[in-house]
Design a protein around this motif. Structure first.
Motif, short mmCIF file in Angstrom:
data_model
loop_
_atom_site.label_atom_id
_atom_site.label_comp_id
_atom_site.label_asym_id
_atom_site.label_seq_id
_atom_site.Cartn_x
_atom_site.Cartn_y
_atom_site.Cartn_z
N ILE A 54 8.67 9.08 -6.37
CA ILE A 54 9.22 10.20 -7.15
C ILE A 54 8.61 11.52 -6.67
O ILE A 54 9.31 12.54 -6.54
N ASP A 55 7.31 11.51 -6.39
CA ASP A 55 6.65 12.73 -5.89
C ASP A 55 7.28 13.17 -4.57
O ASP A 55 7.50 14.37 -4.36
N ARG A 95 0.82 -1.22 0.00
CA ARG A 95 0.00 0.00 0.00
C ARG A 95 0.85 1.26 0.00
O ARG A 95 0.36 2.35 -0.32
N GLU A 96 2.13 1.11 0.37
CA GLU A 96 2.99 2.28 0.55
C GLU A 96 4.23 2.28 -0.33
O GLU A 96 4.63 3.33 -0.83
N PHE A 97 4.86 1.11 -0.49
CA PHE A 97 6.21 1.06 -1.06
C PHE A 97 6.27 0.11 -2.26
O PHE A 97 5.54 -0.88 -2.31
N PRO A 98 7.18 0.39 -3.20
CA PRO A 98 7.47 -0.61 -4.24
C PRO A 98 8.18 -1.81 -3.61
O PRO A 98 9.08 -1.64 -2.78
N GLY A 152 3.42 0.38 -8.72
CA GLY A 152 2.77 1.68 -8.95
C GLY A 152 3.17 2.72 -7.93
O GLY A 152 3.00 3.92 -8.17
N ASN A 153 3.74 2.28 -6.80
CA ASN A 153 4.18 3.23 -5.77
C ASN A 153 5.46 3.96 -6.15
O ASN A 153 5.87 4.88 -5.44
#
Length: 238
Positions: free
Chosen positions: A229-230, A44-47, A223-224
């Motif tokens: 990057i953000d 939910r948070e990290f690749p 997708g994380n």
């Protein structure tokens, strides 16, 4: 140097632990070792990436930063993500496994008495006056259980991913708003395309191993990277 000892509700009745995070405790790393037992929360948070270690074989990691010793989810004192990987949640505690010649009473909770978080006056007690575990120690025990279960599950889970050809070496190329470029390599990723192209026999093997849903979660975790990057762009001076 560490000095882990088995917790004892008599010997350690008054022991306090001031749980805190810090770069000195490994929270500032740009990749954190994780286990299959926490993939659902991690994705939910990290690749989620995989790397080959000379002595340990294939390992899964949560990517938390682009630069060495950079965790974009850690502000120096606390994690800003909704989930913190289990190894960083455990604090100064570890799992004790009986060795040959010792009574097999199962895994036990150990604490590192040399850890600076242990024995501080402002810390939380581990045991209740009657000897039972405090909510803090109960939380630690759950975290250690997740790690212990993950250690046992990791090798067969990753072996099946490899056998089915789901993992592929890939390169993450990132360009920030200031035109700074990153090329992250040396990892394998679980390919969504390979997962979706799996034949029925392969899908059935994943299903029987209760790993089909988990494989989709790992693939979706990539997708994380855009959120990572953000965070990097937001932290860069303008």
């Amino acid at each position: 140097m560490t000095r882990p000892v088995a917790l004892d509700n008599v010997l350690h009745q008054d022991l306090r632990v001031a749980f805190r995070h810090g770069a000195e405790f490994g929270d500032g790393a740009n990749q954190i070792l994780i286990f299959p037992t926490e993939f659902e929360a991690v994705q939910r948070e990290f690749p989620i990436l995989f790397r080959e270690e000379p002595d340990a074989g294939l390992q899964a990691v949560a990517l938390t930063g682009l630069d060495r010793d950079e965790n974009l989810f850690f502000d120096g004192t606390r994690w800003t993500s909704r989930y913190v990987p289990a190894l960083q949640q455990r604090g100064p505690f570890s799992i004790g496994i009986p060795t040959d010649g010792e009574p097999d009473e199962g895994p036990t909770v150990h604490v590192d008495l040399d850890d600076p978080r242990v024995g501080t006056a402002e810390g939380d007690l581990l045991f209740l006056p009657q000897g039972g575990a405090t909510p803090y120690l109960e939380h630690v025990s759950r975290v250690l259980g997740r790690i212990h279960g993950g250690l046992g599950a990791a090798t067969p889970v990753y072996a099946l991913f490899q056998e089915l050809g789901l993992l592929e070496a890939n390169v993450i190329e990132v360009t920030l708003h200031d035109a700074q470029r990153y090329r992250i390599e040396g990892f394998q990723m679980l390919s969504r395309e390979r997962l979706e192209a799996l034949d029925m026999a392969g899908v059935e093997r994943l299903h029987r191993a209760n790993l089909l849903g988990l494989a989709h979660l790992v693939a979706a975790s990539l997708g994380n990277i855009s959120a990572l990057i953000d965070r990097k762009n937001a932290s860069a001076p303008r």
